[in-house]
Design an enzyme around this catalytic site. Structure first.
Site, mmCIF file in Angstrom:
data_model
loop_
_atom_site.group_PDB
_atom_site.id
_atom_site.type_symbol
_atom_site.label_atom_id
_atom_site.label_comp_id
_atom_site.label_asym_id
_atom_site.label_seq_id
_atom_site.Cartn_x
_atom_site.Cartn_y
_atom_site.Cartn_z
ATOM 1 N N ASP A 188 0.846 -1.192 0.000
ATOM 2 C CA ASP A 188 0.000 0.000 0.000
ATOM 3 C C ASP A 188 0.882 1.242 0.000
ATOM 4 O O ASP A 188 1.947 1.251 0.608
ATOM 5 C CB ASP A 188 -0.903 -0.008 1.244
ATOM 6 N N ASN A 201 -10.930 -3.396 -5.325
ATOM 7 C CA ASN A 201 -10.154 -2.465 -6.160
ATOM 8 C C ASN A 201 -10.771 -2.200 -7.538
ATOM 9 O O ASN A 201 -10.382 -1.264 -8.234
ATOM 10 C CB ASN A 201 -8.707 -2.949 -6.335
HETATM 11 C C1 IPE Z 1 -1.016 0.058 -4.109
HETATM 12 O O1 IPE Z 1 -1.117 1.257 -3.472
HETATM 13 C C2 IPE Z 1 -2.164 -0.919 -3.865
HETATM 14 C C3 IPE Z 1 -2.819 -1.396 -5.105
HETATM 15 C C4 IPE Z 1 -4.115 -1.641 -5.149
HETATM 16 C C5 IPE Z 1 -2.019 -1.673 -6.308
HETATM 17 P P1 IPE Z 1 -2.348 2.257 -3.583
HETATM 18 O O2 IPE Z 1 -2.768 2.390 -5.000
HETATM 19 O O3 IPE Z 1 -3.427 1.822 -2.641
HETATM 20 O O4 IPE Z 1 -1.687 3.612 -3.093
HETATM 21 P P2 IPE Z 1 -2.318 4.741 -2.152
HETATM 22 O O5 IPE Z 1 -2.968 4.070 -0.991
HETATM 23 O O6 IPE Z 1 -3.281 5.500 -2.990
HETATM 24 O O7 IPE Z 1 -1.131 5.549 -1.741
HETATM 25 MG MG MG Z 2 -4.075 2.322 -0.769
#
Ligand code: IPE
Ligand code: MG
Length: 218
Positions: free
Chosen positions: A2, A50
């Site tokens: 993350d 997601n």
């Molecule tokens: C990577 O980080 C996690 C994925 C779903 C690929 P994020 O995309 O959640 O990054 P932040 O939380 O916006 O910083």
């Molecule tokens: Mg994130």
């Protein structure tokens, strides 16, 4: 994993660039984990939730995933790492599902470490799937114990989670390995995923080594 988006935003870059750097961190963490003797490493790449992100980000992530699955094959082979997908195969784009199947087949004989990559993963869905499997197999209530249920989860024969690392300072479990992490030790770092790398993993392992695990006992 993350913090890719925030990592990029701090530099005035696009979120996609953050994900690209995140992939490089995966590479390094994977190699370090195998080197220090970890037997199972699970990384949360894409959750069932997601899909709610903007279509452009979702398709960029899927394209990157396909590139990754192809480009890292030699690395997995060279380091004795078996690849294993956890998540719902049903909802995956056909190309991603095919690349996953190929990588799983080509690395199935490797046993130094297993790399579980969570894509289209959600723990509640995993538990539901396992419950449906029990019903479909006609398992009698008396035969359904923890071991029987656990082996029907996507993680199958993998052991419980010992250490659960959360990057970017978030204090949530986010639908990740709810069953398997019942007694996991938590480690939260402010480090954003693209900066986590081998040193980040070593620090987490050092912290874990100081923990006293009692599993509810004394
Ligand atoms: C990577 O980080 C996690 C994925 C779903 C690929 P994020 O995309 O959640 O990054 P932040 O939380 O916006 O910083
Ligand atoms: Mg994130």
């Amino acid at each position: 994993m993350d913090g890719n988006g925030r990592w990029a935003a701090q530099r005035g870059w696009t979120r996609i660039k953050g994900h690209k750097m995140g992939v490089q961190a995966v590479d390094e963490v994977l190699e370090e984990a195998a080197r220090v003797g970890i037997r199972h490493l699970s990384l949360y790449a894409f959750s069932t939730e997601n899909w709610k992100r903007p279509a452009a980000e979702v398709s960029a992530l899927m394209a990157m995933l396909r590139m990754y699955l192809r480009a890292f094959m030699p690395k997995l082979m060279a380091n004795g790492i078996r690849f294993h997908h956890i998540g719902d195969k049903e909802g995956l784009p056909a190309g991603v599902a095919a690349d996953i199947a190929t990588l799983e087949a080509r690395t199935a004989h490797l046993d130094r470490m297993t790399f579980h990559l969570a894509v289209n993963y959600g723990s509640r869905l995993e538990i539901l799937h396992a419950a449906r499997k029990c019903l479909a197999e006609g398992l009698a209530a008396a035969d359904l114990d923890e071991a029987a249920f656990q082996q029907r989860l996507w993680t199958g024969a993998a052991p419980d989670v010992d250490l659960l690392i959360r990057t970017s300072g978030e204090l949530r479990i986010s639908n990740f390995l709810l069953w398997q992490a019942a007694y996991a030790e938590f480690y939260v770092t402010e480090t954003l995923w693209p900066d986590f790398r081998a040193g980040g993993l070593r620090e987490a392992l050092e912290a874990y080594a100081q923990r006293e695990r009692r599993f509810g006992g004394l």
